[in-house]
Motif scaffolding. Structure first.
Motif, PDB file in Angstrom:
ATOM      1  N   ARG A  96      -5.390   5.604  -8.520  1.00 15.09           N
ATOM      2  CA  ARG A  96      -5.231   4.380  -7.736  1.00 15.09           C
ATOM      3  C   ARG A  96      -5.234   3.154  -8.655  1.00 15.09           C
ATOM      4  O   ARG A  96      -4.462   2.211  -8.442  1.00 15.09           O
ATOM      5  CB  ARG A  96      -6.361   4.267  -6.702  1.00 15.09           C
ATOM      6  CG  ARG A  96      -6.201   3.109  -5.723  1.00 15.09           C
ATOM      7  CD  ARG A  96      -5.059   3.364  -4.778  1.00 15.09           C
ATOM      8  NE  ARG A  96      -4.884   2.294  -3.806  1.00 15.09           N
ATOM      9  CZ  ARG A  96      -4.087   2.364  -2.740  1.00 15.09           C
ATOM     10  NH1 ARG A  96      -3.390   3.461  -2.515  1.00 15.09           N
ATOM     11  NH2 ARG A  96      -3.970   1.354  -1.902  1.00 15.09           N
ATOM     12  N   ASP A 133      -8.789  -1.149  -3.344  1.00 14.92           N
ATOM     13  CA  ASP A 133      -9.812  -0.543  -2.480  1.00 14.92           C
ATOM     14  C   ASP A 133      -9.309  -0.265  -1.069  1.00 14.92           C
ATOM     15  O   ASP A 133     -10.123  -0.020  -0.163  1.00 14.92           O
ATOM     16  CB  ASP A 133     -11.035  -1.468  -2.403  1.00 14.92           C
ATOM     17  CG  ASP A 133     -11.735  -1.612  -3.746  1.00 14.92           C
ATOM     18  OD1 ASP A 133     -11.699  -0.645  -4.520  1.00 14.92           O
ATOM     19  OD2 ASP A 133     -12.298  -2.693  -4.014  1.00 14.92           O
ATOM     20  N   TRP A 134      -8.004  -0.318  -0.847  1.00 15.27           N
ATOM     21  CA  TRP A 134      -7.480  -0.238   0.521  1.00 15.27           C
ATOM     22  C   TRP A 134      -7.881   1.058   1.220  1.00 15.27           C
ATOM     23  O   TRP A 134      -8.375   1.043   2.354  1.00 15.27           O
ATOM     24  CB  TRP A 134      -5.957  -0.376   0.503  1.00 15.27           C
ATOM     25  CG  TRP A 134      -5.372  -0.544   1.869  1.00 15.27           C
ATOM     26  CD1 TRP A 134      -4.888   0.412   2.690  1.00 15.27           C
ATOM     27  CD2 TRP A 134      -5.223  -1.795   2.577  1.00 15.27           C
ATOM     28  NE1 TRP A 134      -4.435  -0.136   3.860  1.00 15.27           N
ATOM     29  CE2 TRP A 134      -4.632  -1.494   3.817  1.00 15.27           C
ATOM     30  CE3 TRP A 134      -5.531  -3.127   2.269  1.00 15.27           C
ATOM     31  CZ2 TRP A 134      -4.341  -2.479   4.754  1.00 15.27           C
ATOM     32  CZ3 TRP A 134      -5.237  -4.101   3.194  1.00 15.27           C
ATOM     33  CH2 TRP A 134      -4.653  -3.780   4.429  1.00 15.27           C
ATOM     34  N   ASP A 135      -7.656   2.186   0.581  1.00 15.94           N
ATOM     35  CA  ASP A 135      -7.964   3.466   1.218  1.00 15.94           C
ATOM     36  C   ASP A 135      -9.456   3.599   1.499  1.00 15.94           C
ATOM     37  O   ASP A 135      -9.853   4.126   2.556  1.00 15.94           O
ATOM     38  CB  ASP A 135      -7.489   4.622   0.335  1.00 15.94           C
ATOM     39  CG  ASP A 135      -5.972   4.690   0.254  1.00 15.94           C
ATOM     40  OD1 ASP A 135      -5.308   4.115   1.135  1.00 15.94           O
ATOM     41  OD2 ASP A 135      -5.447   5.300  -0.705  1.00 15.94           O
ATOM     42  N   ARG A 136     -10.287   3.132   0.566  1.00 15.61           N
ATOM     43  CA  ARG A 136     -11.732   3.200   0.789  1.00 15.61           C
ATOM     44  C   ARG A 136     -12.151   2.301   1.953  1.00 15.61           C
ATOM     45  O   ARG A 136     -13.038   2.662   2.739  1.00 15.61           O
ATOM     46  CB  ARG A 136     -12.482   2.798  -0.484  1.00 15.61           C
ATOM     47  CG  ARG A 136     -12.467   3.864  -1.573  1.00 15.61           C
ATOM     48  CD  ARG A 136     -13.525   3.590  -2.626  1.00 15.61           C
ATOM     49  NE  ARG A 136     -13.202   2.388  -3.400  1.00 15.61           N
ATOM     50  CZ  ARG A 136     -12.530   2.415  -4.540  1.00 15.61           C
ATOM     51  NH1 ARG A 136     -12.078   3.576  -5.017  1.00 15.61           N
ATOM     52  NH2 ARG A 136     -12.290   1.308  -5.210  1.00 15.61           N
ATOM     53  N   MET A 137     -11.534   1.130   2.081  1.00 14.87           N
ATOM     54  CA  MET A 137     -11.868   0.231   3.191  1.00 14.87           C
ATOM     55  C   MET A 137     -11.477   0.845   4.538  1.00 14.87           C
ATOM     56  O   MET A 137     -12.239   0.777   5.508  1.00 14.87           O
ATOM     57  CB  MET A 137     -11.165  -1.112   3.002  1.00 14.87           C
ATOM     58  CG  MET A 137     -11.727  -1.964   1.902  1.00 14.87           C
ATOM     59  SD  MET A 137     -11.059  -3.643   1.900  1.00 14.87           S
ATOM     60  CE  MET A 137      -9.307  -3.311   1.776  1.00 14.87           C
ATOM     61  N   GLU A 195     -15.380   5.174   9.646  1.00 18.18           N
ATOM     62  CA  GLU A 195     -16.743   5.675   9.825  1.00 18.18           C
ATOM     63  C   GLU A 195     -17.550   4.803  10.779  1.00 18.18           C
ATOM     64  O   GLU A 195     -18.499   5.291  11.419  1.00 18.18           O
ATOM     65  CB  GLU A 195     -17.454   5.743   8.476  1.00 18.18           C
ATOM     66  CG  GLU A 195     -16.877   6.774   7.519  1.00 18.18           C
ATOM     67  CD  GLU A 195     -17.534   6.702   6.156  1.00 18.18           C
ATOM     68  OE1 GLU A 195     -18.406   5.818   5.976  1.00 18.18           O
ATOM     69  OE2 GLU A 195     -17.168   7.495   5.275  1.00 18.18           O
ATOM     70  N   GLU A 213       0.503   7.344  -6.352  1.00 18.24           N
ATOM     71  CA  GLU A 213      -0.610   8.307  -6.420  1.00 18.24           C
ATOM     72  C   GLU A 213      -0.106   9.725  -6.207  1.00 18.24           C
ATOM     73  O   GLU A 213      -0.573  10.668  -6.874  1.00 18.24           O
ATOM     74  CB  GLU A 213      -1.664   7.952  -5.368  1.00 18.24           C
ATOM     75  CG  GLU A 213      -2.551   6.784  -5.742  1.00 18.24           C
ATOM     76  CD  GLU A 213      -3.699   6.619  -4.768  1.00 18.24           C
ATOM     77  OE1 GLU A 213      -4.824   7.053  -5.078  1.00 18.24           O
ATOM     78  OE2 GLU A 213      -3.461   6.055  -3.677  1.00 18.24           O
ATOM     79  N   ASP A 255       0.809  -1.227   0.000  1.00 12.28           N
ATOM     80  CA  ASP A 255       0.000   0.000   0.000  1.00 12.28           C
ATOM     81  C   ASP A 255       0.841   1.276   0.000  1.00 12.28           C
ATOM     82  O   ASP A 255       0.507   2.223  -0.729  1.00 12.28           O
ATOM     83  CB  ASP A 255      -0.960  -0.015   1.190  1.00 12.28           C
ATOM     84  CG  ASP A 255      -1.795   1.242   1.267  1.00 12.28           C
ATOM     85  OD1 ASP A 255      -2.594   1.470   0.325  1.00 12.28           O
ATOM     86  OD2 ASP A 255      -1.646   2.005   2.237  1.00 12.28           O
ATOM     87  N   ASP A 286       0.547   4.423  -2.604  1.00 14.84           N
ATOM     88  CA  ASP A 286       0.337   5.805  -2.161  1.00 14.84           C
ATOM     89  C   ASP A 286       1.381   6.746  -2.779  1.00 14.84           C
ATOM     90  O   ASP A 286       1.070   7.875  -3.168  1.00 14.84           O
ATOM     91  CB  ASP A 286       0.396   5.878  -0.633  1.00 14.84           C
ATOM     92  CG  ASP A 286      -0.795   5.189   0.022  1.00 14.84           C
ATOM     93  OD1 ASP A 286      -1.828   5.011  -0.666  1.00 14.84           O
ATOM     94  OD2 ASP A 286      -0.687   4.813   1.209  1.00 14.84           O
ATOM     95  N   ALA A 335     -11.175   4.026   5.226  1.00  7.40           N
ATOM     96  CA  ALA A 335     -12.100   5.135   5.506  1.00  7.40           C
ATOM     97  C   ALA A 335     -13.448   4.623   5.984  1.00  7.40           C
ATOM     98  O   ALA A 335     -14.059   5.194   6.900  1.00  7.40           O
ATOM     99  CB  ALA A 335     -12.269   6.001   4.251  1.00  7.40           C
ATOM    100  N   ARG A 336     -13.923   3.536   5.384  1.00  8.71           N
ATOM    101  CA  ARG A 336     -15.219   2.972   5.787  1.00  8.71           C
ATOM    102  C   ARG A 336     -15.159   2.413   7.206  1.00  8.71           C
ATOM    103  O   ARG A 336     -16.094   2.606   8.000  1.00  8.71           O
ATOM    104  CB  ARG A 336     -15.623   1.873   4.801  1.00  8.71           C
ATOM    105  CG  ARG A 336     -16.968   1.225   5.095  1.00  8.71           C
ATOM    106  CD  ARG A 336     -18.080   2.238   5.134  1.00  8.71           C
ATOM    107  NE  ARG A 336     -19.376   1.617   5.387  1.00  8.71           N
ATOM    108  CZ  ARG A 336     -20.449   2.263   5.802  1.00  8.71           C
ATOM    109  NH1 ARG A 336     -20.404   3.585   6.008  1.00  8.71           N
ATOM    110  NH2 ARG A 336     -21.580   1.625   6.005  1.00  8.71           N
TER     111      ARG A 336
END
Length: 355
Positions: free
Chosen positions: A57, A168-172, A178, A51, A44, A48, A174-175
């Motif tokens: 991504r 999908d690492w960053d989205r996971m 939350e 990016e 990861d 990053d 962040a989720r």
């Protein structure tokens, strides 16, 4: 209204038990997914950085995937066959080397091998124990980890899982952030950051050290002329994460093989010993301080205990999760100590006066 601490502990305890039962029951099924997640976690930071250089991504994941495939093909075609042949030959040579060592010791101290002597009985007992353990380990390996079907499944599923998780690492992350309990979110984020720092220092740092030292030992020993240089370098690099043990095991094995191969040629034997002496200097003064740091927060004894316990409970999957679990428990333990040192229980009257 926040839940009472007793109920929170109850729910977290139930969750821990459920996770443990799932790992115990579905360990073999989860293996490729745990491996894929570990690979995605390790790669990861590279994604990053790509990016940050302007790639999306998806493009960063594609670049990493292509490079990894090319590297895998090169290793598979160049390194793996030689390593397998050397490991098999080493397994055949070691008994002969041990027999020569026994004959040499018997010539120098024949009383140790008198029939019925305590030393002779001890040697026979040790040999029988090692033989039985080796047979058991080989049966377990052949029966589970190295079956052709499992290997094919790993080679197919692990890369796919790693690519999708990396994408999908960053989205996971962040989720998951939350979904944290709001009352405890800051504390959980702080602990997660500490755990990530420990894991990054140990896994990425020590992984790089193991790779560099293993490559150095293998290349240097082959240049010296040792027949099993690649195999010895692989073994020494593999256990370098335990301080001094990698050099000790690799050094004893290499020098023993050098004595067997170069007996009488003390210059070549000294060069083999010098390879490991230089390796220790490089590791202690340059690699470990630069790549790992002086304080990782993950003691080798604690790591070995975690590997042993989780390996015994959950098999190979347990060994994979042992390092992050050990890091998490270590961070939580230090956090609890900090809370205790700042509490009224520890400070007593001084704490009341400060308030």
């Amino acid at each position: 209204m926040a839940l009472p601490a007793q109920k929170q502990m109850k729910y977290w305890g139930i969750a821990a038990v459920v996770i443990a039962v799932v790992l115990w029951a579905l360990g073999d099924v989860l293996l490729p997914f745990v491996l894929g997640a570990a690979i995605a976690y390790l790669i990861d930071p590279i994604a990053d950085r790509l990016e940050a250089m302007g790639l999306s991504r998806t493009a960063a994941t594609a670049v990493i995937t292509v490079f990894a495939m090319l590297l895998f093909v090169v290793i598979l075609l160049v390194v793996v066959p030689t390593l397998i042949y050397q490991m098999l030959d080493l397994a055949k040579v070691l008994p002969e080397a041990f027999k020569n060592l026994r004959d040499f010791v018997q010539q120098q101290a024949p009383s140790l091998f008198d029939e019925g002597s305590r030393a002779q009985q001890t040697i026979v007992s040790i040999a029988q124990t090692l033989q039985s353990k080796a047979i058991g380990v080989l049966e377990g390996v052949v029966g589970s980890a190295v079956s052709l079907v499992n290997v094919l499944i790993l080679f197919v599923i692990v890369p796919v899982v790693a690519v999708y998780l990396l994408l999908d690492w960053d989205r996971m992350v962040a989720r998951i952030d939350e979904l944290l309990p709001r009352d405890h979110a800051p504390t959980i984020r702080e602990l997660a950051a500490r755990i990530d720092k420990v894991l990054a220092s140990f896994i990425r740092g020590m992984g790089t050290v193991c790779l560099i030292l293993g490559t150095y030992y293998a290349v240097a020993l082959m240049l010296v002329g040792l027949n099993f240089g690649l195999a010895v370098g692989f073994i020494a690099g593999l256990v370098t994460f335990i301080p001094y043990l990698g050099a000790l095991i690799g050094g004893v094995l290499a020098i023993g093989l050098a004595l067997f191969q170069f007996w009488g040629d003390w210059w070549s034997i000294g060069m083999v010993a010098g390879v490991f002496a230089i390796g220790q200097v490089i590791e202690g003064n340059f690699l470990t301080p630069k790549l790992v740091g002086n304080s990782v927060g993950l003691h080798p004894v604690w790591l070995l205990l975690a590997l042993s316990v989780f390996g015994a409970l959950f098999g190979f999957v347990g060994m994979l999760i042992a390092v992050p679990v050990a890091a998490a428990l270590g961070v939580i333990a230090r956090f609890l100590v900090e809370q205790y040192l700042d509490s009224r229980l520890y400070q007593g009257k001084a704490h009341n006066d400060a308030d």
